[in-house]
Design a protein around this motif. Structure first.
Motif, PDB file in Angstrom:
ATOM      1  N   LEU A  93      44.155  46.125  55.427  1.00  0.00           N
ATOM      2  CA  LEU A  93      44.987  45.341  54.520  1.00  0.00           C
ATOM      3  C   LEU A  93      46.432  45.260  54.993  1.00  0.00           C
ATOM      4  O   LEU A  93      47.298  44.808  54.239  1.00  0.00           O
ATOM      5  N   HIS A  94      46.714  45.686  56.223  1.00  0.00           N
ATOM      6  CA  HIS A  94      48.063  45.604  56.767  1.00  0.00           C
ATOM      7  C   HIS A  94      47.977  45.383  58.269  1.00  0.00           C
ATOM      8  O   HIS A  94      46.918  45.566  58.884  1.00  0.00           O
ATOM      9  N   VAL A  95      49.088  44.968  58.846  1.00  0.00           N
ATOM     10  CA  VAL A  95      49.209  44.865  60.303  1.00  0.00           C
ATOM     11  C   VAL A  95      50.490  45.569  60.727  1.00  0.00           C
ATOM     12  O   VAL A  95      51.403  45.788  59.921  1.00  0.00           O
ATOM     13  N   LEU A  96      50.542  45.925  62.004  1.00  0.00           N
ATOM     14  CA  LEU A  96      51.755  46.493  62.587  1.00  0.00           C
ATOM     15  C   LEU A  96      52.415  45.392  63.404  1.00  0.00           C
ATOM     16  O   LEU A  96      51.801  44.832  64.319  1.00  0.00           O
ATOM     17  N   LEU A  97      53.644  45.063  63.062  1.00  0.00           N
ATOM     18  CA  LEU A  97      54.386  44.001  63.742  1.00  0.00           C
ATOM     19  C   LEU A  97      55.399  44.639  64.686  1.00  0.00           C
ATOM     20  O   LEU A  97      56.347  45.288  64.237  1.00  0.00           O
ATOM     21  N   GLU A  98      55.190  44.479  65.977  1.00  0.00           N
ATOM     22  CA  GLU A  98      56.121  44.994  66.983  1.00  0.00           C
ATOM     23  C   GLU A  98      57.154  43.930  67.318  1.00  0.00           C
ATOM     24  O   GLU A  98      56.819  42.755  67.509  1.00  0.00           O
ATOM     25  N   LEU A  99      58.415  44.349  67.392  1.00  0.00           N
ATOM     26  CA  LEU A  99      59.524  43.463  67.743  1.00  0.00           C
ATOM     27  C   LEU A  99      60.205  44.054  68.969  1.00  0.00           C
ATOM     28  O   LEU A  99      61.187  44.802  68.853  1.00  0.00           O
ATOM     29  N   PRO A 100      59.710  43.753  70.167  1.00  0.00           N
ATOM     30  CA  PRO A 100      60.193  44.420  71.388  1.00  0.00           C
ATOM     31  C   PRO A 100      61.683  44.242  71.649  1.00  0.00           C
ATOM     32  O   PRO A 100      62.317  45.125  72.232  1.00  0.00           O
ATOM     33  N   ALA A 101      62.252  43.107  71.220  1.00  0.00           N
ATOM     34  CA  ALA A 101      63.660  42.840  71.511  1.00  0.00           C
ATOM     35  C   ALA A 101      64.616  43.457  70.497  1.00  0.00           C
ATOM     36  O   ALA A 101      65.836  43.406  70.679  1.00  0.00           O
ATOM     37  N   VAL A 102      64.085  44.032  69.439  1.00  0.00           N
ATOM     38  CA  VAL A 102      64.929  44.632  68.393  1.00  0.00           C
ATOM     39  C   VAL A 102      64.883  46.145  68.537  1.00  0.00           C
ATOM     40  O   VAL A 102      63.801  46.739  68.576  1.00  0.00           O
ATOM     41  N   ARG A 103      66.056  46.757  68.610  1.00  0.00           N
ATOM     42  CA  ARG A 103      66.110  48.209  68.745  1.00  0.00           C
ATOM     43  C   ARG A 103      65.749  48.879  67.419  1.00  0.00           C
ATOM     44  O   ARG A 103      66.028  48.347  66.346  1.00  0.00           O
ATOM     45  N   ALA A 104      65.137  50.039  67.513  1.00  0.00           N
ATOM     46  CA  ALA A 104      64.720  50.759  66.306  1.00  0.00           C
ATOM     47  C   ALA A 104      65.906  51.040  65.386  1.00  0.00           C
ATOM     48  O   ALA A 104      65.771  50.999  64.159  1.00  0.00           O
ATOM     49  N   ARG A 105      67.065  51.302  65.974  1.00  0.00           N
ATOM     50  CA  ARG A 105      68.236  51.624  65.140  1.00  0.00           C
ATOM     51  C   ARG A 105      68.762  50.409  64.374  1.00  0.00           C
ATOM     52  O   ARG A 105      69.591  50.554  63.468  1.00  0.00           O
ATOM     53  N   ASP A 106      68.266  49.198  64.727  1.00  0.00           N
ATOM     54  CA  ASP A 106      68.703  47.992  64.019  1.00  0.00           C
ATOM     55  C   ASP A 106      67.767  47.599  62.880  1.00  0.00           C
ATOM     56  O   ASP A 106      67.983  46.571  62.224  1.00  0.00           O
ATOM     57  N   VAL A 107      66.725  48.395  62.649  1.00  0.00           N
ATOM     58  CA  VAL A 107      65.759  48.049  61.596  1.00  0.00           C
ATOM     59  C   VAL A 107      66.422  48.028  60.224  1.00  0.00           C
ATOM     60  O   VAL A 107      66.110  47.179  59.385  1.00  0.00           O
ATOM     61  N   SER A 108      67.351  48.951  59.963  1.00  0.00           N
ATOM     62  CA  SER A 108      68.005  48.967  58.647  1.00  0.00           C
ATOM     63  C   SER A 108      68.784  47.672  58.418  1.00  0.00           C
ATOM     64  O   SER A 108      68.784  47.135  57.303  1.00  0.00           O
ATOM     65  N   ARG A 109      69.421  47.146  59.462  1.00  0.00           N
ATOM     66  CA  ARG A 109      70.126  45.862  59.335  1.00  0.00           C
ATOM     67  C   ARG A 109      69.147  44.732  59.089  1.00  0.00           C
ATOM     68  O   ARG A 109      69.394  43.829  58.277  1.00  0.00           O
ATOM     69  N   LEU A 110      68.011  44.774  59.792  1.00  0.00           N
ATOM     70  CA  LEU A 110      66.992  43.743  59.603  1.00  0.00           C
ATOM     71  C   LEU A 110      66.440  43.792  58.183  1.00  0.00           C
ATOM     72  O   LEU A 110      66.255  42.754  57.541  1.00  0.00           O
TER      73      LEU A 110
END
Length: 496
Positions: free
Chosen positions: A426-443
């Motif tokens: 019931l879910h998928v994992l979406l990888e965003l290779p160009a986005v740094r992990a530390r920018d996830v909070s901004r996203l």
């Protein structure tokens, strides 16, 4: 008698006036403003000065008498009892402890200290209701709109009307016999589980099954294999128990069983083979057999969490790992939370025969049994074929939502994103290779401004990747919401 001015009674505004006055007088006694042997103000004085009815004052005083703070003396009134224990601390002790009040830290057990290190207090694995976001990709929730609630409530009402006095007493810790019988048949048909009804323990969802297994098999220092990334419901229980966790990575074929040879003296492996949580891969048949061989050879048990195994889209649902077990090493657990709804709080644990009596004892110690009415209704729901019909319909509708999700991600995000784990669940994992992990909070903040809820996969890693990964649950959204939510996610990405 203590002068009224000395008392300075103040009502705190919490609850009925009777309870407020009772607490004010009690705190005056405990704080020393009404010392042992002192006479309480007359009820008419309290009524006049505080603007309360005489009955309200009398009821508050009766409560003080009932709890032993005061005693009557004939023709003299009420007096504070003579034998109150000495109390330390300020005289003006508050009626209730404020949440922000500085108090000494509690003396915790070793389990509680380990749990506090593993997760913020009070947060464990609980997930609050999503709130008001119109495009919330919250994972772990089914489509409530697809539920056959009319049928369910009819089953529930019928059982409630027929409930006998015998069913109102304490029940067997393993669960209602009717439900265990129905589950044995359903699990055999739907998931290939091989068991007798006596091996089934009805639990409060798969999380309790994980907790019971941990209590039964894990001591401080016990070596346990855990997938990486992994379900935090596993890791929190294991860390609280003091387990020595051996993280084994997963890839597109599931757990890397070739790496198990380096794990020595493990007692347990915790896996999600039908739809790896959170990466979504399905454990291949060669690796399933290798995992079972490893467990048999090392004397370890395998805890199989089959949390959404009914939902497979590219092919027929695979039989569970337990169906291949010939040496009694697999502990199987599933839940009604994804098939029906989480608030039902019914799951099941299928124990190997050698462990069944121990699981029953552990369950009895934990809570003395699961509520009976819901179990009986679920037994009827299964026996009438309603659960399997609902599962087929839910699988079709979820597959349609999945197709929209995949199509929209491709059209809106293109090469900026990669989806993993879309073949099941019931879910998928979406990888965003160009986005740094530390920018996830901004996203996430940019998404939230656009009415979209997205959730990082970082908490599910012992060693998170450097790039951003999001866990997107889509089953609870309709097709239009999925399309618009992904479009808004794309716009949020462009704003970074």
């Amino acid at each position: 008698m203590v002068p009224d001015a000395v008392l300075r009674l103040r009502l705190d505004g919490d609850g009925t006036l009777q309870r407020q006055l009772y607490r004010a007088l009690r705190d005056a006694i405990l704080g020393g403003r009404l010392p042992p042997g002192a006479r309480l103000p007359a009820t008419r004085v309290l009524s006049r000065d505080l603007g309360l009815s005489r009955n309200t004052v009398l009821l508050a005083c009766e409560q003080l008498l009932a709890e032993g703070y005061a005693t009557p003396r004939p023709r003299s009134g009420l007096f504070v009892v003579d034998e109150l224990p000495a109390r330390s601390g300020p005289a003006n002790r508050p009626a209730k402890l404020r949440l922000d009040e500085q108090t000494p830290p509690p003396a915790l057990s070793a389990i509680a200290r380990r749990l506090a290190e593993a997760v913020a207090p009070g947060r464990a694995t609980w997930s609050p209701w999503p709130g008001t976001l119109p495009y919330d990709f919250r994972y772990g929730e089914p489509s409530f709109a697809d539920l056959p609630l009319e049928t369910w409530t009819r089953m529930l009402g019928r059982r409630a009307r027929r409930l006998s006095a015998r069913r109102l007493a304490y029940q067997a810790p393993g669960g209602a016999a009717e439900l265990r019988e129905a589950l044995a048949g359903y699990l055999a048909r739907a998931r290939g589980v091989v068991c007798s009804p006596e091996q089934i323990v009805v639990v409060h969802g798969s999380q309790q099954a994980i907790d019971l297994t941990t209590r039964l098999l894990v001591d401080p220092g016990t070596r346990v294999v855990l997938e990486e990334p992994h379900y935090t419901g596993f890791s929190v229980c294991l860390q609280a128990a003091g387990a020595a966790i051996e993280y084994v990575p997963v890839d597109d074929a599931g757990l890397r069983t070739d790496m198990l040879a380096r794990v020595r003296h493990a007692r347990l492996a915790c896996v999600t083979p039908s739809h790896q949580y959170p990466a979504g891969s399905v454990l291949s048949l060669p690796r399933r057999l290798a995992l079972l061989d490893w467990a048999a050879g090392s004397g370890a048990y395998v805890l199989e969490d089959d949390y959404d195994g009914e939902f497979r889209f590219d092919a027929k649902p695979l039989a569970c790992l337990q169906a291949l077990d010939r040496t009694g090493r697999v502990i199987y657990t599933g839940t009604a939370s994804k098939l029906l709804f989480p608030a039902l709080r019914i799951g099941w644990l299928v124990a190997p025969p050698a462990l069944t009596p121990h699981f029953l004892d552990t369950k009895a110690l934990a809570d003395t049994g699961t509520p009976t009415l819901e179990q009986l209704a679920l037994a009827d729901f299964i026996a009438g074929g309603h659960l399997e019909r609902h599962a087929r319909r839910a699988r079709i509708r979820t597959a349609a939502r999945r197709a929209v999700l995949l199509d929209t991600v491709e059209s809106e995000l293109g090469t900026r994103a990669r989806i993993r784990g879309a073949s099941a669940g019931l879910h998928v994992l979406l990888e965003l290779p160009a986005v740094r992990a530390r920018d996830v909070s901004r996203l996430r903040a940019a998404c939230r401004q656009r009415g979209v809820g997205v959730y990082p996969a970082t908490p599910f890693y012992a060693n998170p990747p450097a790039h951003a990964e999001l866990l997107l649950g889509y089953a609870a959204l309709d097709e239009a919401q999925i399309r618009e939510g992904i479009r808004r996610l794309a716009r949020a990405l462009e704003s970074l």
